[in-house]
Design a protein around this motif. Structure first.
Motif, PDB file in Angstrom:
ATOM      1  N   LEU A  41       3.643  -0.967  -1.533  1.00  0.00           N
ATOM      2  CA  LEU A  41       3.572  -0.550  -2.933  1.00  0.00           C
ATOM      3  C   LEU A  41       4.416   0.710  -3.133  1.00  0.00           C
ATOM      4  O   LEU A  41       4.346   1.636  -2.326  1.00  0.00           O
ATOM      5  N   THR A  42       5.234   0.731  -4.190  1.00  0.00           N
ATOM      6  CA  THR A  42       6.104   1.880  -4.452  1.00  0.00           C
ATOM      7  C   THR A  42       5.939   2.368  -5.883  1.00  0.00           C
ATOM      8  O   THR A  42       5.318   1.688  -6.717  1.00  0.00           O
ATOM      9  N   ALA A  43       6.543   3.494  -6.180  1.00  0.00           N
ATOM     10  CA  ALA A  43       6.477   4.074  -7.527  1.00  0.00           C
ATOM     11  C   ALA A  43       7.125   3.155  -8.565  1.00  0.00           C
ATOM     12  O   ALA A  43       6.821   3.241  -9.752  1.00  0.00           O
ATOM     13  N   GLY A  44       7.993   2.262  -8.144  1.00  0.00           N
ATOM     14  CA  GLY A  44       8.648   1.340  -9.068  1.00  0.00           C
ATOM     15  C   GLY A  44       7.828   0.111  -9.418  1.00  0.00           C
ATOM     16  O   GLY A  44       8.228  -0.674 -10.277  1.00  0.00           O
ATOM     17  N   ASP A  45       6.699  -0.066  -8.787  1.00  0.00           N
ATOM     18  CA  ASP A  45       5.864  -1.232  -9.054  1.00  0.00           C
ATOM     19  C   ASP A  45       5.081  -1.083 -10.351  1.00  0.00           C
ATOM     20  O   ASP A  45       4.898   0.016 -10.866  1.00  0.00           O
ATOM     21  N   ARG A  46       4.628  -2.242 -10.838  1.00  0.00           N
ATOM     22  CA  ARG A  46       3.790  -2.313 -12.035  1.00  0.00           C
ATOM     23  C   ARG A  46       2.600  -3.199 -11.688  1.00  0.00           C
ATOM     24  O   ARG A  46       2.760  -4.398 -11.479  1.00  0.00           O
ATOM     25  N   GLY A  52      -6.640  -1.176  -8.130  1.00  0.00           N
ATOM     26  CA  GLY A  52      -6.269  -1.025  -9.533  1.00  0.00           C
ATOM     27  C   GLY A  52      -6.097   0.419  -9.971  1.00  0.00           C
ATOM     28  O   GLY A  52      -5.470   0.683 -10.988  1.00  0.00           O
ATOM     29  N   ILE A  53      -6.638   1.362  -9.197  1.00  0.00           N
ATOM     30  CA  ILE A  53      -6.541   2.783  -9.556  1.00  0.00           C
ATOM     31  C   ILE A  53      -5.985   3.622  -8.402  1.00  0.00           C
ATOM     32  O   ILE A  53      -4.969   4.291  -8.546  1.00  0.00           O
ATOM     33  N   LEU A  54      -6.663   3.604  -7.261  1.00  0.00           N
ATOM     34  CA  LEU A  54      -6.304   4.520  -6.174  1.00  0.00           C
ATOM     35  C   LEU A  54      -4.916   4.259  -5.597  1.00  0.00           C
ATOM     36  O   LEU A  54      -4.122   5.187  -5.457  1.00  0.00           O
ATOM     37  N   ALA A  55      -4.621   3.024  -5.245  1.00  0.00           N
ATOM     38  CA  ALA A  55      -3.312   2.720  -4.654  1.00  0.00           C
ATOM     39  C   ALA A  55      -2.172   3.034  -5.625  1.00  0.00           C
ATOM     40  O   ALA A  55      -1.226   3.725  -5.255  1.00  0.00           O
ATOM     41  N   PRO A  56      -2.250   2.566  -6.880  1.00  0.00           N
ATOM     42  CA  PRO A  56      -1.167   2.903  -7.810  1.00  0.00           C
ATOM     43  C   PRO A  56      -1.029   4.410  -8.049  1.00  0.00           C
ATOM     44  O   PRO A  56       0.083   4.929  -8.142  1.00  0.00           O
ATOM     45  N   THR A  57      -2.154   5.106  -8.127  1.00  0.00           N
ATOM     46  CA  THR A  57      -2.108   6.558  -8.328  1.00  0.00           C
ATOM     47  C   THR A  57      -1.484   7.232  -7.109  1.00  0.00           C
ATOM     48  O   THR A  57      -0.672   8.151  -7.251  1.00  0.00           O
ATOM     49  N   TYR A  58      -1.834   6.775  -5.933  1.00  0.00           N
ATOM     50  CA  TYR A  58      -1.316   7.364  -4.698  1.00  0.00           C
ATOM     51  C   TYR A  58       0.210   7.279  -4.640  1.00  0.00           C
ATOM     52  O   TYR A  58       0.873   8.228  -4.267  1.00  0.00           O
TER      53      TYR A  58
END
Length: 109
Positions: A22-27, A43-49
């Motif tokens: 997962l990267t900052a460019g993902d949605r 849905g929250i922690l991984a994307p925030t990280y």
């Protein structure tokens, strides 16, 4: 030993996220309810990280899920089997959903 027992869980969670690519460019489309650890973690922690965008669904609204998938606005869609089964029974049919769900992370970007 960790000063707090939760620290080992946090370190393991971070290692799990790093393994997904997962990267900052993902949605991310967050469909799993946040009252479940899977929903919170993916849905929250991984994307925030990693600093990526996330769309949270309020309830299971098939249009709210299918529209972003069809339009290519989502690169990561964590879900549970029952959600995938419900979506597969709709207009796009199981083959299209299976194609999307099993595509590599890079193919969905």
């Amino acid at each position: 030993a960790s000063p707090l027992p939760e620290m080992s869980e946090i370190r393991q969670t971070i290692a799990d996220y790093q393994a997904t690519g997962l990267t900052a460019g993902d949605r991310v489309l967050g469909l799993v309810p946040l009252c479940h650890s899977y929903g919170v973690e993916h849905g929250i922690l991984a994307p925030t990280y990693v600093g990526c965008a996330v769309w949270l669904c309020q309830g299971f609204d098939t249009r709210a899920v299918l529209d972003p998938l069809r339009q290519g606005r989502v690169t990561v869609f964590p879900g549970v089997p029952s959600a995938f089964e419900m979506l597969a029974s709709l207009g796009d049919g199981p083959s299209r959903l299976l194609e999307w769900a099993t595509a590599t992370h890079e193919e969905n970007r």
